[in-house]
Motif scaffolding. Structure first.
Motif, mmCIF file in Angstrom:
data_model
loop_
_atom_site.group_PDB
_atom_site.id
_atom_site.type_symbol
_atom_site.label_atom_id
_atom_site.label_comp_id
_atom_site.label_asym_id
_atom_site.label_seq_id
_atom_site.Cartn_x
_atom_site.Cartn_y
_atom_site.Cartn_z
ATOM 1 N N ARG A 297 0.810 -1.221 0.000
ATOM 2 C CA ARG A 297 0.000 0.000 0.000
ATOM 3 C C ARG A 297 0.844 1.273 0.000
ATOM 4 N NH1 ARG A 297 -4.682 -0.308 -2.315
ATOM 5 N NH2 ARG A 297 -5.669 -2.305 -1.770
ATOM 6 N N VAL A 298 2.123 1.150 0.304
ATOM 7 C CA VAL A 298 2.995 2.312 0.238
ATOM 8 C C VAL A 298 3.061 2.862 -1.189
ATOM 9 C CG1 VAL A 298 5.110 1.008 -0.232
ATOM 10 C CG2 VAL A 298 5.247 3.178 0.995
ATOM 11 N N ALA A 299 2.679 2.028 -2.174
ATOM 12 C CA ALA A 299 2.706 2.441 -3.587
ATOM 13 C C ALA A 299 1.404 3.099 -4.031
ATOM 14 C CB ALA A 299 3.008 1.227 -4.480
ATOM 15 N N ASP A 300 0.484 3.372 -3.122
ATOM 16 C CA ASP A 300 -0.774 4.027 -3.493
ATOM 17 C C ASP A 300 -0.586 5.338 -4.259
ATOM 18 O OD1 ASP A 300 -3.055 2.556 -3.056
ATOM 19 O OD2 ASP A 300 -3.245 3.104 -0.952
ATOM 20 N N PRO A 301 0.427 6.180 -3.921
ATOM 21 C CA PRO A 301 0.575 7.448 -4.659
ATOM 22 C C PRO A 301 1.108 7.290 -6.087
ATOM 23 C CG PRO A 301 1.616 7.565 -2.475
ATOM 24 C CD PRO A 301 1.326 6.129 -2.750
ATOM 25 N N VAL A 302 1.437 6.069 -6.503
ATOM 26 C CA VAL A 302 2.053 5.893 -7.826
ATOM 27 C C VAL A 302 1.105 6.322 -8.940
ATOM 28 C CG1 VAL A 302 2.843 4.153 -9.494
ATOM 29 C CG2 VAL A 302 3.691 4.112 -7.138
ATOM 30 N N ARG A 303 -0.164 5.980 -8.850
ATOM 31 C CA ARG A 303 -1.092 6.345 -9.930
ATOM 32 C C ARG A 303 -1.202 7.855 -10.120
ATOM 33 N NH1 ARG A 303 -6.587 4.528 -9.690
ATOM 34 N NH2 ARG A 303 -6.406 4.411 -7.435
ATOM 35 N N PRO A 304 -1.522 8.646 -9.069
ATOM 36 C CA PRO A 304 -1.553 10.093 -9.305
ATOM 37 C C PRO A 304 -0.207 10.653 -9.747
ATOM 38 C CG PRO A 304 -1.843 9.570 -6.962
ATOM 39 C CD PRO A 304 -1.983 8.303 -7.712
ATOM 40 N N TYR A 305 0.885 10.063 -9.259
ATOM 41 C CA TYR A 305 2.220 10.535 -9.639
ATOM 42 C C TYR A 305 2.461 10.298 -11.135
ATOM 43 C CZ TYR A 305 7.331 10.885 -9.752
ATOM 44 O OH TYR A 305 8.628 11.219 -10.058
ATOM 45 N N LEU A 306 2.119 9.112 -11.631
ATOM 46 C CA LEU A 306 2.322 8.800 -13.051
ATOM 47 C C LEU A 306 1.410 9.640 -13.945
ATOM 48 C CD1 LEU A 306 2.744 4.906 -13.025
ATOM 49 C CD2 LEU A 306 4.512 6.643 -13.341
ATOM 50 N N VAL A 307 0.169 9.885 -13.493
ATOM 51 C CA VAL A 307 -0.732 10.733 -14.274
ATOM 52 C C VAL A 307 -0.193 12.159 -14.326
ATOM 53 C CG1 VAL A 307 -3.046 11.737 -14.390
ATOM 54 C CG2 VAL A 307 -2.775 9.327 -13.790
ATOM 55 N N SER A 308 0.347 12.627 -13.196
ATOM 56 C CA SER A 308 0.934 13.969 -13.169
ATOM 57 C C SER A 308 2.090 14.062 -14.157
ATOM 58 C CB SER A 308 1.412 14.291 -11.744
ATOM 59 O OG SER A 308 2.056 15.544 -11.707
ATOM 60 N N ARG A 309 2.931 13.045 -14.207
ATOM 61 C CA ARG A 309 4.050 13.043 -15.158
ATOM 62 C C ARG A 309 3.556 12.974 -16.594
ATOM 63 N NH1 ARG A 309 8.926 9.060 -13.404
ATOM 64 N NH2 ARG A 309 8.588 8.551 -15.611
ATOM 65 N N LYS A 310 2.494 12.207 -16.803
ATOM 66 C CA LYS A 310 1.972 12.029 -18.163
ATOM 67 C C LYS A 310 1.326 13.310 -18.690
ATOM 68 C CE LYS A 310 1.237 8.453 -20.068
ATOM 69 N NZ LYS A 310 1.912 7.669 -21.141
#
Length: 374
Positions: free
Chosen positions: A95-108
């Motif tokens: 669950r520590v990886a929960d911020p990955v989705r918003p982070y990747l969308v922000s980069r995209k």
């Protein structure tokens, strides 16, 4: 991972090993019967369940694109990768990886990470609301005896059913529906007057702890910022429909996977309503998802729920629980890893980066420009 996460993982591992050794002495488990249950399963139904989960990622991508509509027009298909890679990171890292989705969308998209976390919060609220609605509707058709058995782990409801069976059953059957309605009212209140709601809760919780009050107020303001992405009832309804459709797909994946175990009379005859109870147990088991080790704890919890709720044998329950984990959670890993390889993304690296970035997000992210009330 951080040192404290490794320590927590080792402690949970030790507890799990101790529980396994204790259970091995107390309960009989026939691995030959377990293998037979796997061999007799209808893998065509399991494949259908897996395809439903894959298709649900398209719903997630379309929903996220709709929530970005007033910030930037984004192709939903361009957001499919971040969704799949994000859940792959959670499956592998926890669950520590929960911020990955918003982070990747922000980069995209090049949009601020704070705006994507606002979208993420709204998305999770719609997920919770959709599941609560599905659960509440299912409970209307579940017999009282099954409700009592399913809620026996809740001390409050079990005690209430003992002293007042009717009141306990009403609470278990309609409590979720009441909470769903209360959540919808809260959502509308935040959307129409987020600052006032945040100030109210900030002062209320501040009576207990000033730090807690400030934290609650900040969360509500962030949530309000995300709700600014929906400016009409039509946009709200479209987001709700996508969320409900996605969770119905996931519910069907659970249902068809359970029905695949033809060697178990209890599982092959499971009803959609009872399967929703299993989804709740599975969702609760995945809240504190640990890397790899969490797979086995989740299998154990879901298997216990299947045995307790439906009366299936421990072997059939374990086989079904392991397959459900594969279908609903781990099935995305191969695609996510391949996608990350093509985009030259290290999931472990972006997990660390997203965690670091999340700690430096402004506490009051900017709202969408010129928001119009619903």
């Amino acid at each position: 991972m951080k040192k404290k996460q490794w320590i927590l993982g080792l402690l949970v591992l030790a507890a799990f090993v101790a529980l396994f050794l204790w259970g091995r002495q107390k309960f009989h488990f026939d691995f030959h019967v377990f293998r037979e249950q796997i061999a007799q399963a209808d893998w065509r139904k399991i494949l259908i369940g897996l395809l439903c989960i894959y298709f649900a990622y398209f719903f997630r991508a379309f929903r996220w694109a709709r929530l970005l509509k007033h910030h930037q027009k984004v192709s939903p298909m361009s957001l499919l990768g971040p969704q799949i890679m994000g859940f792959t990171a959670i499956a592998l890292i926890g669950r520590v990886a929960d911020p990955v989705r918003p982070y990747l969308v922000s980069r995209k998209t090049g949009l601020p990470l704070s705006s994507q976390f606002a979208v993420y919060i709204v998305e999770r609220l719609f997920d919770a609301g959709s599941m609560a609605l599905i659960f509440s509707m299912a409970m209307l058709w579940i017999p009282e005896a099954d409700i009592a058995r399913a809620t026996s782990h809740s001390g409050m409801i079990a005690s209430m059913q003992k002293h007042s069976p009717l009141l306990g059953t009403i609470l278990a059957r309609y409590g979720g529906l009441v909470l769903t309605l209360a959540g919808a009212i809260f959502l509308v209140a935040v959307r129409l007057s987020g600052q006032a709601v945040a100030t109210f809760f900030e002062h209320t919780f501040g009576l207990v702890s000033k730090k807690l009050g400030v934290a609650v107020g900040e969360k509500i303001r962030t949530f309000h910022s995300g709700l600014d992405t929906m400016r009409t009832f039509g946009e709200f309804a479209a987001t709700a429909a996508l969320s409900l459709g996605m969770w119905l797909l996931i519910a069907f994946a659970y249902f068809i996977t359970c029905r695949a175990f033809s060697g178990s009379p209890q599982l092959v005859a499971i009803s959609p309503q009872k399967c929703v109870l299993l989804m709740i147990a599975s969702g609760g088991a995945s809240i504190f998802q640990l890397p790899v080790l969490g797979w086995f704890t989740q299998i154990g919890i879901v298997a216990a729920a299947i045995t307790g709720l439906f009366g299936a044998s421990p072997e059939a329950s374990t086989a079904c629980a392991a397959t459900l984990l594969l279908v609903t959670f781990l099935g995305t890993i191969p695609i996510g890893l391949i996608w990350a390889q093509f985009e030259h993304i290290s999931l472990r690296k972006v997990t660390h980066e997203s965690e670091e970035e999340a700690e430096h997000i402004p506490t009051d992210p900017p709202a969408a420009a010129n928001p119009e009330p619903l």
